[in-house]
Design an enzyme around this catalytic site. Structure first.
Site, PDB file in Angstrom:
ATOM      1  N   HIS A   1       8.465  -2.808   0.058  1.00  0.00           N
ATOM      2  CA  HIS A   1       9.855  -2.439   0.334  1.00  0.00           C
ATOM      3  C   HIS A   1      10.510  -3.400   1.313  1.00  0.00           C
ATOM      4  O   HIS A   1       9.842  -4.141   2.045  1.00  0.00           O
ATOM      5  CB  HIS A   1       9.915  -1.013   0.902  1.00  0.00           C
ATOM      6  CG  HIS A   1       9.160  -0.878   2.209  1.00  0.00           C
ATOM      7  ND1 HIS A   1       9.680  -1.285   3.418  1.00  0.00           N
ATOM      8  CD2 HIS A   1       7.923  -0.402   2.475  1.00  0.00           C
ATOM      9  CE1 HIS A   1       8.802  -1.051   4.380  1.00  0.00           C
ATOM     10  NE2 HIS A   1       7.716  -0.516   3.831  1.00  0.00           N
TER      11      HIS A   1
ATOM     12  N   GLU B   1       2.550   4.947   1.487  1.00  0.00           N
ATOM     13  CA  GLU B   1       1.780   4.231   2.492  1.00  0.00           C
ATOM     14  C   GLU B   1       0.639   5.130   2.983  1.00  0.00           C
ATOM     15  O   GLU B   1       0.645   6.348   2.773  1.00  0.00           O
ATOM     16  CB  GLU B   1       2.703   3.844   3.661  1.00  0.00           C
ATOM     17  CG  GLU B   1       2.047   3.126   4.820  1.00  0.00           C
ATOM     18  CD  GLU B   1       1.438   1.790   4.436  1.00  0.00           C
ATOM     19  OE1 GLU B   1       0.323   1.823   3.862  1.00  0.00           O
ATOM     20  OE2 GLU B   1       2.039   0.738   4.725  1.00  0.00           O
TER      21      GLU B   1
END
Length: 222
Positions: free
Chosen positions: A11, A84
């Protein structure tokens, strides 16, 4: 069996990346620079036909994937399994605070102990072993689902590192040996359960530094 081309993408930058604060499962949006990076990334990929775009459900990944999807004319598939790693009580803390707040757990983390636990926090932490298993199950699932095609998976630094370790057959306790850039393109080919690294850390589409939050440094684009 035809290989599946997977573009694993980190990202764009967030405010917490910039101030070196650990995010994990906490849902932090892109900052202005991260949005710029995501748009540049989307333009760089506009002439590559992607059969699917899959994203972690955390908004920093969803926002990055959305820019790619808009130019590709496809919808984004959302998958919580691509989040994550969860860092438990480390989440929300500055990296610089961790040694004094959680010395024992911090030392175990820095030593890459595969089964080391994090202190309790808003979310339940994951060991390296748990995280790696989760990530690779999901990556291989999409490789199988889109066999012989090209897809993008937009996720997080830790997710990219899991794929790198798998491709290089590195043990879980090995220290990180690569830089993981925001909005970087990392290309893999997957055939069955075999994963091959084709290209790492492509940020040619960016005209500013990429931020590696784990290494806590800004590395200039080459």
């Amino acid at each position: 069996m035809k290989p599946t081309e997977i573009l694993l993408i980190r990202h764009g930058e967030t405010a917490w990346n910039a101030e070196r604060r650990l995010q994990g499962h906490l849902d932090i949006p892109l900052n202005a620079e991260g949005t710029r990076q995501a748009k540049a990334l989307a333009w760089a990929l506009q002439n590559e036909k992607l059969h699917a775009i899959v994203s972690s459900d955390l908004q920093r990944a969803v926002q990055t994937a959305g820019e790619i999807a808009r130019l590709q004319g496809v919808s984004t598939r959302i998958d919580k399994g691509l989040r994550e790693r969860c860092f438990g009580g480390f989440e929300g803390k500055l990296y610089s605070e961790l040694p004094s707040l959680y010395r024992r757990e911090y030392n175990a983390w820095q030593a890459h102990e595969p089964d080391a636990q994090f202190p309790p926090g808003e979310n339940e932490g994951e060991t390296i072993r748990q995280f790696h298993k989760r990530v690779m199950e999901h990556v291989l699932h999409y490789a199988k689902q889109f066999e012989g095609k090209k897809i993008a998976i937009v996720a997080h630094g830790g997710v990219l590192e899991c794929a790198y370790r798998a491709a290089k057959d590195l043990p879980l306790h090995a220290p990180r040996e690569v830089t993981i850039y925001n909005a970087s393109i990392n290309r893999f080919e997957v055939t069955g359960k075999d994963i091959k690294l084709v290209q790492w850390g492509d940020i040619a589409h960016l005209d500013a530094d990429g931020l590696d939050e784990i290494n806590q440094t800004k590395v200039e684009k080459h």
